[in-house]
Motif scaffolding. Structure first.
Motif, PDB file in Angstrom:
ATOM      1  N   ARG A  93       2.410   4.437  -0.732  1.00 39.89           N
ATOM      2  CA  ARG A  93       1.328   3.864   0.074  1.00 39.89           C
ATOM      3  C   ARG A  93       1.490   4.303   1.527  1.00 39.89           C
ATOM      4  O   ARG A  93       2.462   3.925   2.181  1.00 39.89           O
ATOM      5  CB  ARG A  93       1.372   2.345   0.050  1.00 39.89           C
ATOM      6  CG  ARG A  93       0.841   1.715  -1.171  1.00 39.89           C
ATOM      7  CD  ARG A  93       0.783   0.187  -0.966  1.00 39.89           C
ATOM      8  NE  ARG A  93       0.267  -0.430  -2.142  1.00 39.89           N
ATOM      9  CZ  ARG A  93      -1.026  -0.599  -2.395  1.00 39.89           C
ATOM     10  NH1 ARG A  93      -1.911  -0.197  -1.513  1.00 39.89           N
ATOM     11  NH2 ARG A  93      -1.424  -1.150  -3.503  1.00 39.89           N
ATOM     12  N   THR A  95       0.011   3.136   4.007  1.00 42.11           N
ATOM     13  CA  THR A  95       0.015   1.948   4.862  1.00 42.11           C
ATOM     14  C   THR A  95       1.379   1.270   4.902  1.00 42.11           C
ATOM     15  O   THR A  95       1.652   0.498   5.814  1.00 42.11           O
ATOM     16  CB  THR A  95      -1.047   0.923   4.410  1.00 42.11           C
ATOM     17  OG1 THR A  95      -0.797   0.562   3.043  1.00 42.11           O
ATOM     18  CG2 THR A  95      -2.447   1.488   4.569  1.00 42.11           C
ATOM     19  N   SER A 108      -1.607   3.700  12.115  1.00 37.25           N
ATOM     20  CA  SER A 108      -1.866   2.694  11.080  1.00 37.25           C
ATOM     21  C   SER A 108      -3.299   2.781  10.571  1.00 37.25           C
ATOM     22  O   SER A 108      -3.548   2.664   9.369  1.00 37.25           O
ATOM     23  CB  SER A 108      -1.580   1.289  11.607  1.00 37.25           C
ATOM     24  OG  SER A 108      -0.203   1.137  11.844  1.00 37.25           O
ATOM     25  N   ALA A 111      -3.547   5.791   8.407  1.00 37.91           N
ATOM     26  CA  ALA A 111      -2.858   5.517   7.137  1.00 37.91           C
ATOM     27  C   ALA A 111      -3.802   4.797   6.176  1.00 37.91           C
ATOM     28  O   ALA A 111      -3.819   5.095   4.974  1.00 37.91           O
ATOM     29  CB  ALA A 111      -1.600   4.693   7.381  1.00 37.91           C
ATOM     30  N   ARG A 112      -4.600   3.872   6.692  1.00 39.87           N
ATOM     31  CA  ARG A 112      -5.571   3.171   5.840  1.00 39.87           C
ATOM     32  C   ARG A 112      -6.630   4.139   5.307  1.00 39.87           C
ATOM     33  O   ARG A 112      -7.034   4.055   4.142  1.00 39.87           O
ATOM     34  CB  ARG A 112      -6.218   2.015   6.602  1.00 39.87           C
ATOM     35  CG  ARG A 112      -5.271   0.838   6.790  1.00 39.87           C
ATOM     36  CD  ARG A 112      -5.996  -0.418   7.253  1.00 39.87           C
ATOM     37  NE  ARG A 112      -6.600  -0.301   8.571  1.00 39.87           N
ATOM     38  CZ  ARG A 112      -5.990  -0.570   9.716  1.00 39.87           C
ATOM     39  NH1 ARG A 112      -4.736  -0.982   9.720  1.00 39.87           N
ATOM     40  NH2 ARG A 112      -6.630  -0.445  10.862  1.00 39.87           N
ATOM     41  N   GLU A 115      -4.929   6.234   2.616  1.00 43.50           N
ATOM     42  CA  GLU A 115      -4.678   5.429   1.423  1.00 43.50           C
ATOM     43  C   GLU A 115      -5.968   5.167   0.645  1.00 43.50           C
ATOM     44  O   GLU A 115      -5.971   5.209  -0.588  1.00 43.50           O
ATOM     45  CB  GLU A 115      -4.021   4.111   1.802  1.00 43.50           C
ATOM     46  CG  GLU A 115      -3.571   3.319   0.602  1.00 43.50           C
ATOM     47  CD  GLU A 115      -2.655   2.182   0.976  1.00 43.50           C
ATOM     48  OE1 GLU A 115      -2.950   1.050   0.553  1.00 43.50           O
ATOM     49  OE2 GLU A 115      -1.650   2.423   1.685  1.00 43.50           O
TER      50      GLU A 115
END
Length: 126
Positions: A93, A95, A108, A111-112, A115
Motif C-alpha cells: 500500500r 499510503t 501522502s 500516495a493516495r 494506491e
C-alpha cells in the motif's frame, strides 16, 4: 498490503494484467520471473511467481518533483504467484509505505492517487 485472489491460472491473470495496463495506459517497466531466475543457480521455488513493475509516469514525475528521495519506491511492484491453480496478486500500500519515507503532505496525497490506481487494477483481475 493490497491483495486479490483469482481462481484463474497465473498465465491467464498475467495476460489480463498486461491488457489492463495497456487499456489504462500504464507503462509496464519490467517483468521478473522469480522461479526462472532462482532456478538458474540450481534452486527454484517450485511455484510460479512474477513481479510486474508498473509506473504512472505523470504521477511519478510529480512525486519526484516533491521529493526526489522517493525514487526508491518507483516503479510500483505487483506480485503474482500461483498456489495450486489459484493466483494471488498483491502490492504494498503506497499510503502505508510512502509516509514512512517522507513527511510531506503532498507525498501522502500522491500516495493516495497511486494506491487508487493500483486498487482499480487489482479489482480488474478478480
Amino acid at each position: 498490503m493490497l491483495a486479490t485472489v483469482s481462481s484463474n491460472a497465473l498465465p491467464v491473470v498475467c495476460d489480463r494484467l498486461e491488457r489492463l495496463l495497456q487499456v489504462r495506459q500504464l507503462p509496464l517497466v519490467q517483468v521478473h520471473d522469480l522461479d526462472e531466475l532462482m532456478a538458474a543457480p540450481g534452486g527454484g521455488t517450485g511455484r510460479a511467481c512474477r513481479i510486474y513493475e508498473v509506473c504512472d509516469l505523470e504521477t511519478a514525475a510529480r512525486l519526484l518533483a516533491v521529493d526526489p528521495g522517493m525514487a526508491h519506491v518507483l516503479p510500483c511492484r505487483i506480485s503474482l504467484h500461483d498456489r495450486g491453480g489459484v493466483t494471488t496478486v498483491s502490492t504494498p500500500r503506497p499510503t502505508a509505505l510512502m509516509p514512512l519515507l517522507s513527511h510531506s503532505a503532498e507525498v501522502s496525497l500522491l500516495a493516495r492517487t497511486i494506491e487508487a490506481a493500483l486498487c482499480r487494477l487489482l479489482r480488474g483481475l478478480r
